[in-house]
Motif scaffolding. Sequence first.
Motif, PDB file in Angstrom:
ATOM      1  N   ALA A 295      18.667  57.696  35.483  1.00  0.00           N
ATOM      2  CA  ALA A 295      17.926  57.685  36.750  1.00  0.00           C
ATOM      3  C   ALA A 295      16.425  57.606  36.486  1.00  0.00           C
ATOM      4  N   GLU A 296      15.945  58.343  35.483  1.00  0.00           N
ATOM      5  CA  GLU A 296      14.517  58.315  35.170  1.00  0.00           C
ATOM      6  C   GLU A 296      14.096  56.952  34.628  1.00  0.00           C
ATOM      7  N   ALA A 297      14.944  56.350  33.776  1.00  0.00           N
ATOM      8  CA  ALA A 297      14.620  55.030  33.223  1.00  0.00           C
ATOM      9  C   ALA A 297      14.600  53.978  34.330  1.00  0.00           C
ATOM     10  N   GLU A 298      15.581  54.050  35.227  1.00  0.00           N
ATOM     11  CA  GLU A 298      15.618  53.104  36.343  1.00  0.00           C
ATOM     12  C   GLU A 298      14.404  53.283  37.243  1.00  0.00           C
ATOM     13  N   ALA A 299      14.043  54.530  37.502  1.00  0.00           N
ATOM     14  CA  ALA A 299      12.879  54.807  38.347  1.00  0.00           C
ATOM     15  C   ALA A 299      11.590  54.310  37.682  1.00  0.00           C
ATOM     16  N   ASP A 300      11.455  54.524  36.381  1.00  0.00           N
ATOM     17  CA  ASP A 300      10.263  54.079  35.666  1.00  0.00           C
ATOM     18  C   ASP A 300      10.148  52.557  35.701  1.00  0.00           C
ATOM     19  N   ALA A 301      11.283  51.875  35.452  1.00  0.00           N
ATOM     20  CA  ALA A 301      11.267  50.409  35.452  1.00  0.00           C
ATOM     21  C   ALA A 301      10.954  49.873  36.848  1.00  0.00           C
ATOM     22  N   LEU A 302      11.539  50.501  37.858  1.00  0.00           N
ATOM     23  CA  LEU A 302      11.309  50.055  39.236  1.00  0.00           C
ATOM     24  C   LEU A 302       9.861  50.313  39.653  1.00  0.00           C
ATOM     25  N   ALA A 303       9.319  51.449  39.261  1.00  0.00           N
ATOM     26  CA  ALA A 303       7.927  51.770  39.596  1.00  0.00           C
ATOM     27  C   ALA A 303       6.974  50.767  38.950  1.00  0.00           C
ATOM     28  N   ALA A 304       7.251  50.391  37.696  1.00  0.00           N
ATOM     29  CA  ALA A 304       6.406  49.400  37.008  1.00  0.00           C
ATOM     30  C   ALA A 304       6.505  48.046  37.701  1.00  0.00           C
ATOM     31  N   SER A 305       7.739  47.685  38.102  1.00  0.00           N
ATOM     32  CA  SER A 305       7.940  46.417  38.802  1.00  0.00           C
ATOM     33  C   SER A 305       7.207  46.415  40.138  1.00  0.00           C
ATOM     34  N   LEU A 306       7.291  47.521  40.863  1.00  0.00           N
ATOM     35  CA  LEU A 306       6.620  47.616  42.163  1.00  0.00           C
ATOM     36  C   LEU A 306       5.101  47.520  42.014  1.00  0.00           C
TER      37      LEU A 306
ATOM     38  N   ARG B  77       4.325  43.861  41.398  1.00  0.00           N
ATOM     39  CA  ARG B  77       4.551  43.059  42.601  1.00  0.00           C
ATOM     40  C   ARG B  77       3.536  43.385  43.692  1.00  0.00           C
ATOM     41  N   LYS B  78       3.092  44.617  43.742  1.00  0.00           N
ATOM     42  CA  LYS B  78       2.060  44.990  44.716  1.00  0.00           C
ATOM     43  C   LYS B  78       0.778  44.208  44.454  1.00  0.00           C
ATOM     44  N   ARG B  79       0.401  44.128  43.176  1.00  0.00           N
ATOM     45  CA  ARG B  79      -0.793  43.354  42.831  1.00  0.00           C
ATOM     46  C   ARG B  79      -0.618  41.880  43.190  1.00  0.00           C
ATOM     47  N   GLU B  80       0.581  41.356  42.933  1.00  0.00           N
ATOM     48  CA  GLU B  80       0.859  39.957  43.250  1.00  0.00           C
ATOM     49  C   GLU B  80       0.768  39.713  44.752  1.00  0.00           C
ATOM     50  N   ILE B  81       1.367  40.596  45.555  1.00  0.00           N
ATOM     51  CA  ILE B  81       1.334  40.447  47.018  1.00  0.00           C
ATOM     52  C   ILE B  81      -0.098  40.529  47.532  1.00  0.00           C
ATOM     53  N   GLU B  82      -0.864  41.449  46.971  1.00  0.00           N
ATOM     54  CA  GLU B  82      -2.261  41.579  47.395  1.00  0.00           C
ATOM     55  C   GLU B  82      -3.050  40.306  47.093  1.00  0.00           C
ATOM     56  N   GLN B  83      -2.801  39.724  45.914  1.00  0.00           N
ATOM     57  CA  GLN B  83      -3.495  38.482  45.544  1.00  0.00           C
ATOM     58  C   GLN B  83      -3.057  37.326  46.442  1.00  0.00           C
ATOM     59  N   LEU B  84      -1.752  37.211  46.692  1.00  0.00           N
ATOM     60  CA  LEU B  84      -1.239  36.142  47.557  1.00  0.00           C
ATOM     61  C   LEU B  84      -1.770  36.306  48.979  1.00  0.00           C
ATOM     62  N   THR B  85      -1.805  37.559  49.441  1.00  0.00           N
ATOM     63  CA  THR B  85      -2.280  37.814  50.801  1.00  0.00           C
ATOM     64  C   THR B  85      -3.756  37.466  50.940  1.00  0.00           C
TER      65      THR B  85
ATOM     66  N   ILE C 252       5.343  35.162  51.550  1.00  0.00           N
ATOM     67  CA  ILE C 252       4.708  36.468  51.334  1.00  0.00           C
ATOM     68  C   ILE C 252       5.487  37.560  52.055  1.00  0.00           C
ATOM     69  N   GLN C 253       5.932  37.291  53.274  1.00  0.00           N
ATOM     70  CA  GLN C 253       6.680  38.287  54.029  1.00  0.00           C
ATOM     71  C   GLN C 253       7.995  38.615  53.326  1.00  0.00           C
ATOM     72  N   GLY C 254       8.625  37.588  52.735  1.00  0.00           N
ATOM     73  CA  GLY C 254       9.855  37.832  51.975  1.00  0.00           C
ATOM     74  C   GLY C 254       9.605  38.756  50.795  1.00  0.00           C
ATOM     75  N   LYS C 255       8.481  38.548  50.115  1.00  0.00           N
ATOM     76  CA  LYS C 255       8.129  39.422  48.993  1.00  0.00           C
ATOM     77  C   LYS C 255       7.831  40.837  49.482  1.00  0.00           C
ATOM     78  N   VAL C 256       7.170  40.939  50.630  1.00  0.00           N
ATOM     79  CA  VAL C 256       6.864  42.255  51.201  1.00  0.00           C
ATOM     80  C   VAL C 256       8.152  42.985  51.569  1.00  0.00           C
ATOM     81  N   ASP C 257       9.086  42.271  52.191  1.00  0.00           N
ATOM     82  CA  ASP C 257      10.361  42.883  52.580  1.00  0.00           C
ATOM     83  C   ASP C 257      11.126  43.377  51.353  1.00  0.00           C
ATOM     84  N   ALA C 258      11.167  42.530  50.301  1.00  0.00           N
ATOM     85  CA  ALA C 258      11.862  42.922  49.071  1.00  0.00           C
ATOM     86  C   ALA C 258      11.156  44.125  48.426  1.00  0.00           C
ATOM     87  N   TYR C 259       9.836  44.126  48.477  1.00  0.00           N
ATOM     88  CA  TYR C 259       9.053  45.238  47.940  1.00  0.00           C
ATOM     89  C   TYR C 259       9.389  46.530  48.687  1.00  0.00           C
ATOM     90  N   ASN C 260       9.408  46.467  50.009  1.00  0.00           N
ATOM     91  CA  ASN C 260       9.702  47.663  50.810  1.00  0.00           C
ATOM     92  C   ASN C 260      11.115  48.173  50.565  1.00  0.00           C
TER      93      ASN C 260
END
Length: 325
Positions: free
Chosen positions: A215-226, A229-237, A290-298
């Motif tokens: 659970a911790e490894a999955e959470a760490d990997a997901l947090a890094a991915s988020l 992706r947050k930086r990517e969405i901000e740049q695209l936006t 961008i909205q698709g990426k935001v939805d997947a991010y959320n």
Amino acid sequence: MFRLRNLVSVVVFVGLVAGGSWLVLNRQLVLDHIRVWQYQPSQDIATLADRATMTNKAKFSFYLAQPRLENATQFNHDCRRIEQASPIVGCYSHAKETIHIYNVRNAELDGIKEVTAAHEMLHVAWSRYSAEQRRRLGELLEAAYTKVKTKKLEERMAYYERAQPGTRANELHSILGTEFADLGSELEAHYAEYFSNRAALLKLHAQYNEKFTSAEAEADALAASLARRKREIEQLTASYHARINAYNQDVAAFNQRATTGGFQTQAEFQTERNRLSQRGLALRREQQTIQGKVDAYNTDVEKLNALGRKIDQLNQSLDSQKAVK
């Protein structure tokens, strides 16, 4: 007959003297046997010993400490927590020479009580070793620690250094023996005196520990991915907003030209209108992407939150103090 009787008396006297000397030299062993003989383990305690694959030698040390499986209130009374942020699930009271095990009821953590029982039993065994035995085991344990140590184990040993200074070898003896494999032939032979199937005990530890680590490894990997992706969405936006602003300005300019006769021909008007229309369609597609990426991010934020709740629930299962609040 008189001489024979005297000889018998001398033999009996010598036997009594020798027996008395043995009792003096082995007083602690005698007291330990009496204490074990007087203790009757409950079915739950006996089951813990069996599932931990304790040998008769191990059970002697275990039962010597009259182990108790306790609810949160009793456990909090019997086992003092050194650091509030570091829950414990078992303790060996040196003063009373008793073992106390928190009755963890989370079925996902099956095996933790058995491993805790084995861990505390090894503390009892350590308390009966001679100085020479401890010295030799200390050397072997340090060598094994260097071989198998992980970041978490290093953090754990740092905690013991803070909370219980002077107990490093004792703690390594209990931790390595119940949680780590491939410790070297001499240590493996030593632990074989206490566990008939140490591999089965290590498997119990691995099974419940995996609930935390996965659970911790999955959470760490997901947090890094988020975060990425947050930086990517901000740049695209930001890029989209810049283009939509430019588009809106061009539309305004087009409308101004159309109303003031700025186009020389209908064909020129239509060409410019079509070009703006295509830019508008492209911008809408970009916005949808961008909205698709935001939805997947959320969605993944909710997944991360769920993992966080799961990890919290697992940790709370081990926290006897929170159990009574």
